[in-house]
Design an enzyme around this catalytic site. Structure first.
Site, PDB file in Angstrom:
ATOM      1  N   THR A 183       0.844  -1.178   0.000  1.00  0.00           N
ATOM      2  CA  THR A 183       0.000   0.000   0.000  1.00  0.00           C
ATOM      3  C   THR A 183       0.875   1.222   0.000  1.00  0.00           C
ATOM      4  O   THR A 183       2.072   1.153  -0.201  1.00  0.00           O
ATOM      5  CB  THR A 183      -0.847   0.039   1.275  1.00  0.00           C
ATOM      6  OG1 THR A 183      -1.616   1.235   1.236  1.00  0.00           O
ATOM      7  CG2 THR A 183       0.015   0.073   2.524  1.00  0.00           C
ATOM      8  N   ASN A 389      -4.872  17.818  -6.974  1.00  0.00           N
ATOM      9  CA  ASN A 389      -3.777  17.286  -7.779  1.00  0.00           C
ATOM     10  C   ASN A 389      -3.244  18.264  -8.812  1.00  0.00           C
ATOM     11  O   ASN A 389      -2.120  18.110  -9.290  1.00  0.00           O
ATOM     12  CB  ASN A 389      -4.196  15.972  -8.426  1.00  0.00           C
ATOM     13  CG  ASN A 389      -4.183  14.877  -7.387  1.00  0.00           C
ATOM     14  OD1 ASN A 389      -3.141  14.592  -6.821  1.00  0.00           O
ATOM     15  ND2 ASN A 389      -5.338  14.323  -7.091  1.00  0.00           N
TER      16      ASN A 389
END
Lengths: 394, 394
Positions: A183, A389
Site C-alpha cells: 500500500t 492534484n
C-alpha cells in the site's frame, strides 16, 4: 474508524518537524524496535520504485531494529544520488541508536523527483531519537501524512490462555492509490512471538484482502510499503494462535485500508464494488477495477446521479474472456439495475436516485454462476480531486 | 482542422430537430446511398453494445442503402425492447425510401438506459427524408453531436489518370472515448469503386491508427461505430490506386480522431504519447495508455505543472514484462526528463515548465532498443471534465 493506539511493548517512537515539508507539520519519524523483533514487509511493484524501497528491501533480511520515515519528499526518480542519500540517512540513525546501517529500514513519501536535503536529517535525527517513547506511535501516525486530512490508526487484541496479544497499525495515503502487493506507507506492530517467515505469510495474506483491494485513482505509487514488526513481548507464540492472529491482523489492515479510501483526495463517497461468479478471482477483480477506475462512473457517483448506464458500459468493456450479457446482474445498494442482461423491470429513477444520495454505496455485479467473489473499495471523482492534484506542488 | 465538406456523388443527406434531445439542436439524420454503393463498418467491442450496433452489424451484409442516426438517446442497456424499437425505426425509413428494412443501418448516441420514443421517429423520418440533398452532410455533422462543442469533418482528394477520387468524413465524440476497433460515431463516404471486402480492409487499417489510438477517459462506449461507404461514382477502381486511397483515408480518419481529442470534454491540452523500443507494439501501447489514463498525469497537464514524477510513476506501473529502468528515456517536448533511468542532468524546472505551458504536448518514452513505435492521443483532466460529466443528465 480511527481510534486510540495500543502501546506495543518493545517499540519506542517519536516524530518531529524537520522542515522537509514547507509547513510546521511533523515530517521525520523514528521507530526503534527491541532486540529480537522480527519484521516482514511488502513493497510496491512499480518498476520505478523509490530509493528507500530498494534499500528497505535489502535491509529487511538484516534483522531490522529501526524504521526511519520522512514525509514531504518521496526520494523517487532520483537515481544513484537518491540511493546514496537514503543509505546516508540510515547511517545517521544507526549511529544514534548504536546499531548497524543495514538494520535501519528507510521510507519516504511526498513529491517525486527531488533529492533529499541531507542537512535536515543530520540535524533532525539526533533530535527525534532523543525523545523516543512507548506512546509516540500516534505522533508517527501524524508524521507520515502528506495530502491526508486525518491520521489512520487501528488496534486489535485477542487472548490466548490468559495472555493478551496486541496489534497496532498506522497508515498514510489518499492519492496515487492503487497499491500492488502493498500500500502506501503502513506500519504495524505486535507483541506476538513469530519468525520473520511466519510474519511474512500473515502480512501477504492480510494486505491481499485490504491494501491490495483499494483504489483512488488507479495510480500505483513508487513508494508503497507496509511492514509488520513483532517484538514477542506478549510471551505468546504465533503457532498457538495463527488463526486468531491472522484474523486480528486482517481487521487492522482492512480498517486502515478503508480509512485511506474515506480520506481519498476529494472523496465524498465510500464505494464497495463486489463482483461474483467469474471463472476466476482475476476475472472478478478485472471487472471490479474497470468499474472502480471509470472516470464516468466516478463523476456520476460524485453527482449522486443514478446514471447506471455508465456502470454497465464499464462492465461491458472489462478485459475478460467470455463475458456474456445474459449472465449479468447489477444491483446498486440492493436496488436491481440489470437482471440477466435486461433492464430490471422493478427499477425506477426514484429508487436509484434514493440510493445514490447516500455516502456509502455498494455496487454488486454478478457475471456468472461460480462461487468466487472479490471486493474492491474506491471513491468518487470530485472537483476537489482535480484541485488537490492540479495544485499539489504550488 | 474542421473544413468544408466535399460533396460525394451518390449520397444524399439531411438532418432535423425531432425533439429527441431536450433542445432545438438537430438530432435525427438520414443518409441515402445510391444503388450499388458498398459499405464497410467497424463497431464497439463493448459486450454491452447498444441495440443499434447489433442491428447495424446484421444489416451490414445486406447491401445497405441508407444510414439512420439519432443523437440524444443511445438506445443502450435497453434489452429486447430496445432491439425491437431499433428495427422499427429502420422499417419506417425503409418504407419512405422504398428499400428493405435490412438495408438500413441504424446508429444512436446519447444517454444510456432509456427506451426510444418511437413517435418522434414516425413523425421525423418522413420529414427529414423529404429534404435530402447532396450538400446535407454538414447538417448531419451537426445532427450527430451530443456534448461535442464543434463539428468534426475532413475531406481529401487524389487523382488517378486524370480522374478525381474524393473522400468526405464526419465524426462525433468528446467523452466516453476509448474506442476499441472503432470509434464514437464516424461516417465516411467516397466515390471510389470498391468491393465491401476491399473497403473493410482499408477501414480496419485506417481506424487502427486513428480512432483506436485516442482516449479521453478510458471508457469504451456501447455505441461506437464507423462506416465507410463507396458509391463508385468517380469511375476509379480501387485496384488502380489502393495505396493512394489508403493514404487519403488515413488522413481523413486521423484528422477526425484528433478533432475528437481537441474537443474532449473539458480538454485544455492536446497530448501525444509516443512510446518506442518495446518488444512488441502491444507493450508500447500498454505503456502509452497507462500514462494516458493516469488521473495524476492528466491533472498535472491541466495545471501545466512539470510534475514529471507522475509520468515516471505511470510508466513504472505499466503491466508489461521485463521493463528495465536502465532502458528508459523520457522527454517532454524534446526536454529530457529521464536518461537511462536516471534524472537527465540537463533538466531544470524552468525548462520543464516552459514546455508544460504549451497547449500541444508530446511525451516521448523509450523503453528499449527495438524499432517499434506507437502513439496515442489524449487530453488533460480539468474541472470542466468533472462538471460536464457530473451534470450530464441534469
Amino acid at each position: 474508524m480511527s481510534q486510540a493506539l495500543l502501546k506495543i511493548k518493545g517499540i519506542a517512537c517519536g516524530a518531529m518537524n524537520a522542515h522537509i515539508k514547507n509547513n510546521d507539520a511533523l515530517d521525520l519519524s523514528v521507530i526503534s524496535l527491541a532486540k529480537g523483533t522480527k519484521t516482514a514487509g511488502v513493497f510496491t511493484q512499480n518498476v520505478f520504485c523509490a530509493a528507500p524501497v530498494l534499500v528497505a528491501k535489502n535491509h529487511l533480511q538484516q534483522a531490522p531494529l529501526a524504521l526511519l520515515i520522512n514525509s514531504g519528499n518521496a526520494n523517487a526518480g532520483t537515481g544513484a544520488q537518491g540511493l546514496k542519500n537514503t543509505v546516508k540517512t540510515c547511517e545517521i540513525l544507526a549511529n544514534e541508536l548504536s546499531i548497524k546501517t543495514e538494520q535501519v529500514l528507510p521510507f519516504s513519501t511526498g513529491v517525486i523527483g527531488q533529492q533529499l536535503d541531507l542537512s535536515k536529517f543530520e540535524v533532525g535525527i539526533p533530535s527525534v531519537t532523543a525523545q523516543l517513547s512507548d506512546g509516540g506511535l500516534s505522533d508517527v501516525a501524524q508524521g507520515i501524512l502528506t495530502t491526508d486530512l486525518v491520521e489512520k490508526t487501528h488496534s486489535a487484541t485477542f487472548k490466548v490462555a490468559g495472555k493478551t496479544v496486541s496489534i497496532a497499525g498506522i497508515a498514510k495515503g489518499s492519492g496515487m492509490i492503487r497499491p500492488d502487493m502493498a500500500t502506501m506507507l503502513s506500519f504495524i506492530f505486535t507483541d506476538i512471538k513469530a519468525t520473520q517467515s511466519q510474519l511474512q505469510t500473515c502480512l501477504y495474506s492480510a494486505t491481499n484482502q485490504s491494501f491490495n483491494r483499494i483504489t483512488v485513482d488507479g495510480d500505483t505509487s513508487t513508494n508503497d510499503a507496509c511492514t509488520l514488526s513483532a517484538t514477542g513481548a506478549s510471551g505468546v507464540d504465533i503457532v498457538d494462535c495463527d488463526d486468531e492472529f491472522q484474523q486480528a491482523l486482517n481487521e487492522v489492515t482492512k480498517s486502515l485500508a478503508h480509512q485511506i479510501i474515506k480520506d481519498g483526495e476529494g472523496a465524498t463517497k465510500f464505494v464497495e464494488i463486489r463482483v461474483k461468479g467469474g471463472v476466476s478471482s482475476q476475472d472478478c477483480l478485472e471487472v471490479a477495477y474497470t468499474v472502480a477506475h471509470s472516470p464516468l462512473v466516478k463523476t456520476a457517483l460524485f453527482a449522486s446521479d443514478a446514471n447506471w448506464g455508465r456502470i454497465l458500459a464499464a462492465v461491458g468493456r472489462a478485459n475478460i474472456k467470455n463475458l456474456s450479457i445474459s449472465d449479468i446482474d447489477i444491483d446498486l445498494n440492493s436496488v436491481g439495475l440489470i437482471r440477466a442482461g435486461e433492464p430490471d423491470p422493478t427499477y425506477t429513477e426514484a429508487r436509484g436516485s434514493e440510493q445514490m444520495q447516500k455516502t456509502d454505496i455498494v455496487i454488486d455485479i454478478s457475471i456468472g454462476s461460480s462461487n468466487l467473489q472479490e471486493s474492491v473499495w474506491t471513491t468518487d471523482f470530485s472537483y476537489d480531486y482535480v484541485k488537490i492534484n492540479a495544485e499539489y506542488r504550488t
